[in-house]
Motif scaffolding. Structure first.
Motif: not given
Length: 298
Positions: A1-27
């Motif tokens: 569940m937590l993984h799905k929520i985190s992945a969803g936040v990253v997927t739906k985030s604006p392109d300008s910040i998605r790479s930074y969320l991936l860099l911090m492994r938020l997904d």
């Protein structure tokens, strides 16, 4: 569940910040949970039946930020290595979607923000966390020359025990139970990181970096069995030094059996099985936390 929520936040985030969320492994929240849980063990041990909710919240939020700082720092240091491993080639710094300069700035921003959050609990907690930062930065270099990098990782990740205890007490003068929890966290980290490292053992062998998978080889499960005993012993020792109830010990037995089952069943030659078992390790930490909580009321 937590993984799905985190992945969803990253997927739906604006392109300008998605790479930074991936860099911090938020997904991929497993790393945050593994880092956080020893800190929560300490919070409950230190504060008993009524932990301060503001301190708990600070410890939780700061764990995300410090883990993000660690991941960003790691990826900047390992840029060349990550580009040569199929599992990591898409990481933002290795792939070039974030520059080294911006990766460093993002790491620094998270590190600083974590200190501000922890200072909400008390300033001593922020200072304790700050003292761990050099170890976090040093870790990625260990795999280049130290034959057993996961041992160093255990020393680093488990420092969150001291952060949690200080957040609960405002005191950096640690009694013996803290060191029991610290030892438990070290050996638990050595278990899940060894399993994790088996995903990349062929790439690591070709590149020439060190890992537990290469160090232990076919004896990995025997070593992990020893680490299970030592991790559980650390938890039990911590409990034995405090006035904690019988439910603590009964629940710790369940935690030990669960962790033993994970190690027994994992196929270390199957990368997916290694990843799934790495993720499942979080339940050991949750069961230990449940044991500490149950022990306060029995």
């Amino acid at each position: 569940m937590l993984h799905k929520i985190s992945a969803g936040v990253v997927t739906k985030s604006p392109d300008s910040i998605r790479s930074y969320l991936l860099l911090m492994r938020l997904d991929r929240p497993t790393g945050y949970v593994l880092y956080l849980l020893p800190g929560l063990w300490a919070v409950v041990f230190a504060s008993g039946k009524r932990p301060d909710l503001l301190s708990v919240a600070a410890v939780v939020v700061a764990a995300v930020l410090i883990r993000g700082f660690a991941c960003a720092s790691n990826d900047v240091t390992d840029k060349e290595i990550d580009a040569r491993v199929s599992r990591t080639v898409g990481r933002p710094v290795a792939a070039g979607t974030i520059s080294v300069r911006n990766g460093i700035l993002w790491a620094a921003a998270q590190a600083f923000a974590a200190l501000l959050v922890l200072a909400v609990a008390n300033v001593e907690t922020a200072l304790v966390a700050l003292a761990t930062y050099p170890l976090i930065v040093a870790y990625p270099f260990m795999k280049r020359f130290f034959v057993w990098p996961s041992a160093f990782l255990g020393l680093v990740m488990s420092t969150y025990v001291f952060v949690g205890w200080t957040a609960a007490t405002g005191n950096a003068d640690y009694p013996l139970p803290v060191y029991g929890l610290y030892a438990a966290g070290i050996f638990w980290t050595m278990i899940h990181d060894a399993i994790y490292s088996h995903q990349d053992k062929e790439s690591d062998r070709e590149i020439g970096v060190k890992s537990s998978a290469l160090l232990f080889g076919g004896s990995t499960k025997a070593w992990l069995s020893v680490f299970i005993v030592l991790s559980v012993a650390g938890v039990v020792w911590a409990g034995s030094l405090t006035p904690i109830g019988w439910a603590f010990y009964a629940t710790v037995v369940l935690a030990a059996l669960y962790l033993s089952y994970l190690v027994f069943r994992v196929d270390l030659d199957d990368p997916k099985a290694c990843w799934d078992t790495f993720v499942a390790n979080t339940y050991y930490g949750w069961i230990v936390l449940a044991a500490v909580i149950a022990g306060q009321f029995t």
